[in-house]
Design a protein around this motif. Structure first.
Motif, PDB file in Angstrom:
ATOM      1  N   ALA A  56       0.931  -1.269   0.005  1.00 22.24           N
ATOM      2  CA  ALA A  56       0.162  -0.026   0.099  1.00 22.24           C
ATOM      3  C   ALA A  56       0.836   1.043   0.102  1.00 22.24           C
ATOM      4  O   ALA A  56       0.580   2.190  -0.718  1.00 22.24           O
ATOM      5  N   ALA A  57       1.973   1.276   0.840  1.00 25.95           N
ATOM      6  CA  ALA A  57       2.861   2.370   0.813  1.00 25.95           C
ATOM      7  C   ALA A  57       3.500   2.827  -0.396  1.00 25.95           C
ATOM      8  O   ALA A  57       3.436   3.808  -0.922  1.00 25.95           O
ATOM      9  N   ARG A  58       3.777   1.592  -1.210  1.00 25.22           N
ATOM     10  CA  ARG A  58       4.655   1.707  -2.596  1.00 25.22           C
ATOM     11  C   ARG A  58       3.252   2.214  -3.382  1.00 25.22           C
ATOM     12  O   ARG A  58       3.669   2.926  -4.394  1.00 25.22           O
ATOM     13  N   ASN A  59       2.135   1.509  -3.359  1.00 23.43           N
ATOM     14  CA  ASN A  59       1.058   2.197  -4.341  1.00 23.43           C
ATOM     15  C   ASN A  59       0.873   3.735  -4.060  1.00 23.43           C
ATOM     16  O   ASN A  59       0.727   4.480  -5.072  1.00 23.43           O
ATOM     17  N   ILE A  60       0.927   4.142  -2.981  1.00 26.68           N
ATOM     18  CA  ILE A  60       0.735   5.462  -2.484  1.00 26.68           C
ATOM     19  C   ILE A  60       2.060   6.457  -3.162  1.00 26.68           C
ATOM     20  O   ILE A  60       1.585   7.422  -3.663  1.00 26.68           O
ATOM     21  N   ALA A  61       3.189   5.918  -2.795  1.00 29.78           N
ATOM     22  CA  ALA A  61       4.023   6.777  -3.496  1.00 29.78           C
ATOM     23  C   ALA A  61       4.259   6.792  -4.911  1.00 29.78           C
ATOM     24  O   ALA A  61       4.546   7.632  -5.469  1.00 29.78           O
ATOM     25  N   MET A  62       3.969   5.664  -5.785  1.00 30.39           N
ATOM     26  CA  MET A  62       3.957   5.575  -7.034  1.00 30.39           C
ATOM     27  C   MET A  62       2.644   6.440  -7.500  1.00 30.39           C
ATOM     28  O   MET A  62       2.728   7.233  -8.646  1.00 30.39           O
ATOM     29  N   GLY A  63       1.510   6.518  -6.909  1.00 30.19           N
ATOM     30  CA  GLY A  63       0.519   7.484  -7.375  1.00 30.19           C
ATOM     31  C   GLY A  63       0.820   8.773  -7.220  1.00 30.19           C
ATOM     32  O   GLY A  63       0.512   9.690  -8.027  1.00 30.19           O
ATOM     33  N   ALA A  64       1.507   9.033  -6.016  1.00 32.03           N
ATOM     34  CA  ALA A  64       2.097  10.461  -5.776  1.00 32.03           C
ATOM     35  C   ALA A  64       3.067  11.058  -6.796  1.00 32.03           C
ATOM     36  O   ALA A  64       2.805  12.142  -7.164  1.00 32.03           O
ATOM     37  N   ALA A  65       3.917   9.962  -7.209  1.00 37.24           N
ATOM     38  CA  ALA A  65       4.859  10.324  -8.170  1.00 37.24           C
ATOM     39  C   ALA A  65       4.211  10.810  -9.479  1.00 37.24           C
ATOM     40  O   ALA A  65       4.588  11.683 -10.206  1.00 37.24           O
ATOM     41  N   LEU A  66       3.278   9.884  -9.805  1.00 36.41           N
ATOM     42  CA  LEU A  66       2.396  10.261 -11.039  1.00 36.41           C
ATOM     43  C   LEU A  66       1.797  11.749 -11.009  1.00 36.41           C
ATOM     44  O   LEU A  66       1.785  12.381 -11.889  1.00 36.41           O
ATOM     45  N   LEU A  67       1.278  11.966  -9.717  1.00 39.39           N
ATOM     46  CA  LEU A  67       0.552  13.165  -9.631  1.00 39.39           C
ATOM     47  C   LEU A  67       1.305  14.211  -9.812  1.00 39.39           C
ATOM     48  O   LEU A  67       1.033  15.437 -10.371  1.00 39.39           O
ATOM     49  N   VAL A  68       2.638  14.338  -9.647  1.00 41.84           N
ATOM     50  CA  VAL A  68       3.499  15.207  -9.338  1.00 41.84           C
ATOM     51  C   VAL A  68       4.556  15.267 -10.662  1.00 41.84           C
ATOM     52  O   VAL A  68       5.301  16.431 -10.613  1.00 41.84           O
ATOM     53  N   THR A  69       4.695  14.372 -11.422  1.00 40.15           N
ATOM     54  CA  THR A  69       5.683  14.115 -12.354  1.00 40.15           C
ATOM     55  C   THR A  69       4.961  14.933 -13.650  1.00 40.15           C
ATOM     56  O   THR A  69       3.896  14.568 -14.344  1.00 40.15           O
ATOM     57  N   PRO A  70       5.828  16.013 -14.148  1.00 34.56           N
ATOM     58  CA  PRO A  70       5.154  16.701 -15.298  1.00 34.56           C
ATOM     59  C   PRO A  70       5.616  15.739 -16.516  1.00 34.56           C
ATOM     60  O   PRO A  70       6.492  14.709 -16.523  1.00 34.56           O
ATOM     61  N   ALA A  71       4.927  15.864 -17.639  1.00 34.09           N
ATOM     62  CA  ALA A  71       4.900  15.116 -18.823  1.00 34.09           C
ATOM     63  C   ALA A  71       6.431  14.625 -19.342  1.00 34.09           C
ATOM     64  O   ALA A  71       6.892  13.449 -19.737  1.00 34.09           O
ATOM     65  N   PRO A  72       7.319  15.842 -19.352  1.00 34.81           N
ATOM     66  CA  PRO A  72       8.440  15.476 -19.910  1.00 34.81           C
ATOM     67  C   PRO A  72       9.219  14.175 -19.019  1.00 34.81           C
ATOM     68  O   PRO A  72      10.116  13.271 -19.515  1.00 34.81           O
ATOM     69  N   GLN A  73       9.192  14.260 -18.046  1.00 34.50           N
ATOM     70  CA  GLN A  73       9.902  13.259 -17.100  1.00 34.50           C
ATOM     71  C   GLN A  73       9.105  12.061 -16.629  1.00 34.50           C
ATOM     72  O   GLN A  73       9.512  11.371 -16.204  1.00 34.50           O
ATOM     73  N   ALA A  74       7.753  11.809 -17.216  1.00 36.30           N
ATOM     74  CA  ALA A  74       6.961  10.837 -16.924  1.00 36.30           C
ATOM     75  C   ALA A  74       7.574   9.513 -17.483  1.00 36.30           C
ATOM     76  O   ALA A  74       6.945   8.189 -16.988  1.00 36.30           O
TER      77      ALA A  74
END
Length: 126
Positions: A56-74
């Protein structure tokens, strides 16, 4: 995929990952049973809540990363997410072969891996 399409997809998948992770963090046994872990294993295994909460913690971290990652670094974020999804699916399929999880878990893992692979392939074709 246009920048707008990526933004909508990124926010949808990121938000879903955070919500699913939050549910699993606070209700690990329920989450395990819902995903097909045998009821006796979900109730009796003392390590299960810890393992589900780690996922769950990993899922939250990856979700948060997707939410803050702009398109060029995605690109890197989607590659890591796809790798983790493949490892999750392999773990579920191995558990299914041992008889530890329900068939629906193996099917759901295959569907999630397929959708993640499609999304990653579509994003990388840009």
């Amino acid at each position: 995929m246009s920048s707008h399409d990526w933004d909508v997809t990124r926010r949808a998948v990121g938000s879903l990952s955070v919500w699913i992770g939050t549910v699993a963090l606070f209700a690990p046994r329920w989450t395990a049973r819902t995903l097909g872990v045998r009821t006796d294993a979900a109730q009796g295994d003392v390590a299960l809540p810890l393992l589900v909460r780690l996922g769950a913690a990993r899922n939250i971290a990856m979700g948060a990363a997707l939410l803050v990652t702009p398109a060029p670094q995605a690109r890197r974020t989607t590659e890591v997410t796809l790798l983790l999804t493949a490892l999750d699916a392999a773990a579920v399929w191995t558990s299914r072969a041992e008889g530890d999880v329900a068939r629906r878990s193996a099917v759901l893992s295959g569907v999630v891996l397929g959708l993640a692979s499609y999304g990653a392939a579509r994003w990388h074709r840009r």
